[in-house]
Write an enzyme that holds these catalytic residues in place. Structure first.
Site, mmCIF file in Angstrom:
data_model
loop_
_atom_site.group_PDB
_atom_site.id
_atom_site.type_symbol
_atom_site.label_atom_id
_atom_site.label_comp_id
_atom_site.label_asym_id
_atom_site.label_seq_id
_atom_site.Cartn_x
_atom_site.Cartn_y
_atom_site.Cartn_z
ATOM 1 N N SER A 12 0.272 11.886 0.723
ATOM 2 C CA SER A 12 -1.061 12.501 0.728
ATOM 3 C C SER A 12 -1.924 11.957 1.864
ATOM 4 O O SER A 12 -2.124 10.742 2.000
ATOM 5 C CB SER A 12 -1.723 12.243 -0.632
ATOM 6 O OG SER A 12 -3.122 12.166 -0.499
HETATM 7 N N1 LIG Z 1 -11.533 15.491 -1.150
HETATM 8 C C1 LIG Z 1 -10.509 14.694 -1.774
HETATM 9 C C2 LIG Z 1 -9.221 15.479 -1.806
HETATM 10 C C3 LIG Z 1 -8.209 14.877 -2.718
HETATM 11 C C4 LIG Z 1 -7.021 15.813 -2.925
HETATM 12 O O1 LIG Z 1 -7.175 17.038 -2.981
HETATM 13 N N2 LIG Z 1 -5.826 15.218 -3.035
HETATM 14 C C5 LIG Z 1 -4.628 15.999 -3.241
HETATM 15 C C6 LIG Z 1 -3.443 15.361 -2.533
HETATM 16 S S1 LIG Z 1 -3.607 15.408 -0.800
HETATM 17 C C7 LIG Z 1 -4.292 16.023 -4.716
HETATM 18 O O2 LIG Z 1 -4.495 15.059 -5.404
HETATM 19 N N3 LIG Z 1 -3.738 17.139 -5.201
HETATM 20 C C8 LIG Z 1 -3.304 17.266 -6.548
HETATM 21 C C9 LIG Z 1 -3.835 18.491 -7.178
HETATM 22 O O3 LIG Z 1 -4.642 19.200 -6.540
HETATM 23 O O4 LIG Z 1 -3.427 18.755 -8.308
HETATM 24 C C10 LIG Z 1 -10.349 13.379 -1.014
HETATM 25 O O5 LIG Z 1 -10.640 13.347 0.191
HETATM 26 O O6 LIG Z 1 -9.976 12.387 -1.624
#
Ligand SMILES: N[C@@H](CCC(=O)N[C@@H](CS)C(=O)NCC(=O)O)C(=O)O
Length: 221
Positions: A12
């Site tokens: 990530s």
């Molecule tokens: N704006 C957040 C974005 C976090 C995010 O979307 N992370 C993704 C991985 S890159 C996630 O956890 N996705 C899992 C999901 O959406 O279920 C940050 O910068 O921390």
């Protein structure tokens, strides 16, 4: 110092931005792997910590932060031996914030998340417009770097960490033409020279590329 826990996974990009910052600060922390591929972010235990079910999450002595931008600025303010990565000067800090908001709202959300989320949830056809949006972002990034070597000015800041993790991940989908975007290319070379870069961003990035290659995707013209 209290116990610092980072819930994350190296593939990530926002997690890698946090890793770059923690490594730059040399702050010890406990890495708690949350495997998104097996749904560990959706378990009741994890949702009790972060109801959004996303990574990264930082837990610092009971303080819970669930956004990478909030995390990286917080850890510099709290644990930095100086403020070079996130200046306390009003204007310099505003310049860093400007880039962080740009990363969060345009770069990550409009491009990487919008392309990757469907691919990782079984829709591997990417509309060409989404790839065009990546090139539009490269244009914007190149113009940011016309006047100075780093995104918020003359010095390396957390804005660079936030962007480099996402931008290098975008190369998986839209190759960077070095002739067309020389400033971005030079900026990445500069960051790659940091002693902690390979561990904090390189390893997870390679893993990300391998996973996407294994899944495969097709751009629909
Ligand atoms: N704006 C957040 C974005 C976090 C995010 O979307 N992370 C993704 C991985 S890159 C996630 O956890 N996705 C899992 C999901 O959406 O279920 C940050 O910068 O921390």
């Amino acid at each position: 110092m209290g116990k610092l826990e980072l819930y994350a996974i190296d593939v990530s990009a926002p997690c890698r931005a946090v890793l770059l910052t923690l490594k730059a600060l040399n702050v010890p922390f406990e890495y708690k792997l949350v495997n998104l591929m097996t749904g560990e972010n959706r378990t009741p235990e994890y949702l009790a910590i972060n109801p959004h079910g996303t990574v990264p999450t930082l837990v610092d002595d009971g303080v819970v932060l669930t956004d990478s931008h909030a995390i990286i600025t917080y850890v510099v303010d709290k644990y930095g031996t100086d403020d070079s990565l996130y200046s306390k000067d009003l204007v310099l800090r505003a310049k860093v914030n400007q880039v962080l908001f740009f990363e969060a709202t345009v770069v990550f959300d409009r491009t990487l998340f919008s392309i990757a989320k469907p691919i990782f949830t079984n829709n591997t056809v990417v509309p060409a417009a989404k790839i065009d949006a990546v090139y539009k972002v490269y244009e914007q990034l190149e113009s940011f770097l016309q006047a100075h070597p780093y995104f918020a000015g003359e010095q390396l800041t957390v804005a660079d960490f936030s962007l480099v993790a996402t931008v290098t991940t975008l190369f998986t989908y839209a190759e960077l033409d070095m002739g067309k975007y020389p400033k971005i290319h030079e900026w990445i070379r500069r960051l790659e020279e940091l002693p902690y870069y390979a561990e904090a961003n390189g390893t997870g990035l390679k893993l990300y590329n391998d996973v996407v290659k294994a899944i495969g995707f097709k751009v629909l013209k």
